[in-house]
Design a protein around this motif. Structure first.
Motif, PDB file in Angstrom:
ATOM      1  N   LYS A 182     -24.476  81.463 -35.867  1.00 54.95           N
ATOM      2  CA  LYS A 182     -25.623  82.378 -35.832  1.00 54.95           C
ATOM      3  C   LYS A 182     -25.902  82.944 -37.225  1.00 54.95           C
ATOM      4  O   LYS A 182     -27.027  83.232 -37.570  1.00 54.95           O
ATOM      5  N   ASN A 183     -24.856  83.122 -38.010  1.00 55.18           N
ATOM      6  CA  ASN A 183     -25.037  83.669 -39.344  1.00 55.18           C
ATOM      7  C   ASN A 183     -25.552  82.631 -40.328  1.00 55.18           C
ATOM      8  O   ASN A 183     -25.951  82.968 -41.424  1.00 55.18           O
ATOM      9  N   ASN A 184     -25.536  81.370 -39.945  1.00 56.47           N
ATOM     10  CA  ASN A 184     -25.981  80.313 -40.838  1.00 56.47           C
ATOM     11  C   ASN A 184     -26.920  79.356 -40.111  1.00 56.47           C
ATOM     12  O   ASN A 184     -26.609  78.184 -39.942  1.00 56.47           O
ATOM     13  N   PRO A 185     -28.094  79.874 -39.663  1.00 54.24           N
ATOM     14  CA  PRO A 185     -28.995  79.035 -38.883  1.00 54.24           C
ATOM     15  C   PRO A 185     -29.748  78.001 -39.712  1.00 54.24           C
ATOM     16  O   PRO A 185     -30.409  77.149 -39.166  1.00 54.24           O
ATOM     17  N   ASN A 186     -29.650  78.067 -41.017  1.00 59.71           N
ATOM     18  CA  ASN A 186     -30.450  77.186 -41.870  1.00 59.71           C
ATOM     19  C   ASN A 186     -29.639  76.078 -42.518  1.00 59.71           C
ATOM     20  O   ASN A 186     -29.914  75.687 -43.647  1.00 59.71           O
ATOM     21  N   THR A 187     -28.667  75.554 -41.798  1.00 61.32           N
ATOM     22  CA  THR A 187     -27.835  74.508 -42.379  1.00 61.32           C
ATOM     23  C   THR A 187     -28.631  73.260 -42.722  1.00 61.32           C
ATOM     24  O   THR A 187     -28.235  72.508 -43.598  1.00 61.32           O
ATOM     25  N   MET A 188     -29.765  73.016 -42.066  1.00 60.24           N
ATOM     26  CA  MET A 188     -30.582  71.832 -42.348  1.00 60.24           C
ATOM     27  C   MET A 188     -31.685  72.114 -43.374  1.00 60.24           C
ATOM     28  O   MET A 188     -32.382  71.194 -43.782  1.00 60.24           O
ATOM     29  N   LEU A 189     -31.834  73.338 -43.775  1.00 57.21           N
ATOM     30  CA  LEU A 189     -32.880  73.698 -44.723  1.00 57.21           C
ATOM     31  C   LEU A 189     -32.684  72.941 -46.033  1.00 57.21           C
ATOM     32  O   LEU A 189     -31.573  72.817 -46.553  1.00 57.21           O
ATOM     33  N   ALA A 239     -30.164  72.224 -34.289  1.00 57.67           N
ATOM     34  CA  ALA A 239     -30.704  73.329 -33.496  1.00 57.67           C
ATOM     35  C   ALA A 239     -29.594  74.043 -32.749  1.00 57.67           C
ATOM     36  O   ALA A 239     -28.580  73.456 -32.389  1.00 57.67           O
ATOM     37  N   TYR A 240     -29.828  75.323 -32.515  1.00 57.60           N
ATOM     38  CA  TYR A 240     -28.884  76.155 -31.783  1.00 57.60           C
ATOM     39  C   TYR A 240     -29.349  76.438 -30.373  1.00 57.60           C
ATOM     40  O   TYR A 240     -28.590  76.922 -29.554  1.00 57.60           O
ATOM     41  N   GLY A 241     -30.601  76.198 -30.086  1.00 59.05           N
ATOM     42  CA  GLY A 241     -31.161  76.482 -28.767  1.00 59.05           C
ATOM     43  C   GLY A 241     -32.665  76.416 -28.834  1.00 59.05           C
ATOM     44  O   GLY A 241     -33.229  75.802 -29.729  1.00 59.05           O
ATOM     45  N   GLY A 293     -40.216  64.204 -45.624  1.00 54.87           N
ATOM     46  CA  GLY A 293     -39.188  64.328 -44.596  1.00 54.87           C
ATOM     47  C   GLY A 293     -38.179  65.432 -44.839  1.00 54.87           C
ATOM     48  O   GLY A 293     -37.167  65.530 -44.146  1.00 54.87           O
ATOM     49  N   LEU A 294     -38.442  66.293 -45.820  1.00 52.89           N
ATOM     50  CA  LEU A 294     -37.541  67.386 -46.157  1.00 52.89           C
ATOM     51  C   LEU A 294     -37.877  68.610 -45.312  1.00 52.89           C
ATOM     52  O   LEU A 294     -39.044  68.999 -45.215  1.00 52.89           O
ATOM     53  N   ILE A 295     -36.864  69.220 -44.707  1.00 54.20           N
ATOM     54  CA  ILE A 295     -37.066  70.444 -43.930  1.00 54.20           C
ATOM     55  C   ILE A 295     -37.213  71.597 -44.924  1.00 54.20           C
ATOM     56  O   ILE A 295     -36.267  71.924 -45.642  1.00 54.20           O
ATOM     57  N   VAL A 296     -38.393  72.192 -44.981  1.00 55.60           N
ATOM     58  CA  VAL A 296     -38.653  73.259 -45.955  1.00 55.60           C
ATOM     59  C   VAL A 296     -38.632  74.647 -45.325  1.00 55.60           C
ATOM     60  O   VAL A 296     -38.642  75.651 -46.037  1.00 55.60           O
ATOM     61  N   PHE A 297     -38.594  74.691 -43.984  1.00 60.71           N
ATOM     62  CA  PHE A 297     -38.561  75.976 -43.279  1.00 60.71           C
ATOM     63  C   PHE A 297     -37.951  75.759 -41.912  1.00 60.71           C
ATOM     64  O   PHE A 297     -38.213  74.751 -41.261  1.00 60.71           O
ATOM     65  N   LYS A 298     -37.107  76.702 -41.504  1.00 61.88           N
ATOM     66  CA  LYS A 298     -36.534  76.667 -40.163  1.00 61.88           C
ATOM     67  C   LYS A 298     -36.503  78.082 -39.625  1.00 61.88           C
ATOM     68  O   LYS A 298     -36.095  79.013 -40.327  1.00 61.88           O
ATOM     69  N   HIS A 299     -36.952  78.229 -38.387  1.00 58.54           N
ATOM     70  CA  HIS A 299     -36.897  79.541 -37.731  1.00 58.54           C
ATOM     71  C   HIS A 299     -36.226  79.396 -36.379  1.00 58.54           C
ATOM     72  O   HIS A 299     -36.642  78.600 -35.554  1.00 58.54           O
TER      73      HIS A 299
END
Length: 171
Positions: free
Chosen positions: A30-37, A135-137, A148-154
């Protein structure tokens, strides 16, 4: 009698250990939701929710500067809450939906009721696609660039503040 007590105590300690271990892993994620960023979206083949003969492979090579991926389910209350934001975004960016662990009839009813903001909707019946994407959920939203680069994750439902942030990114 002592052996039963020792076995019960050992079992209890083991269960407590696994509970603590599980929640510490969950907290770290939860503290690191942007591992794919800022990483490439892994290759994903989606089968259409509406027409199982149609497939879409992500990432896509596109003339569009960005596209959005939204992982959602009809049973997800936050997904219902964020849906109006997706409806606002659909005219600004192509939205690829990934329907997560859902029944087709429920997903279609959801879209018939609230509208369909998606350019393409793929299914993820067992959740493996979402896991592959990091994804976490549900809901989760990604913006992917033309390379193909993930530039934002929410992680979590979109709201007005996130809508404005996405609008800035895709200008």
């Amino acid at each position: 009698m002592k052996n039963k007590f020792k076995i019960s105590l050992l079992f209890f300690i083991t269960v407590i250990f696994f509970i603590i271990f599980y929640y510490s892993l969950k907290a770290n994620n939860k503290n690191n939701p942007n591992t794919m960023l800022n990483k490439k979206l892994p290759p994903i083949e989606l089968t259409s929710l509406i027409n199982t003969n149609l497939k879409q492979t992500l990432p896509i090579i596109s003339e569009d500067k960005f596209y959005l991926i939204n992982i959602w389910s009809s049973w997800c209350v936050p997904c219902r809450d964020e849906h109006q934001i997706l409806m606002l975004l659909k005219d600004k960016i192509k939205i690829y939906g990934i329907n997560y662990k859902d029944q087709k009839s429920n997903a279609v009813s959801f879209l018939n009721e609230l509208g369909n903001p998606f350019y393409f909707i793929g299914t993820d019946k067992d959740g493996s696609t979402a896991i592959e994407m990091g994804a976490y959920g549900v809901p989760e939203t990604y913006i992917v660039n033309s390379e193909g680069l993930i530039v934002f994750k929410h992680v979590g439902p979109l709201n007005k503040k996130i809508y404005l942030k996405i609008s800035e990114i895709i200008k």
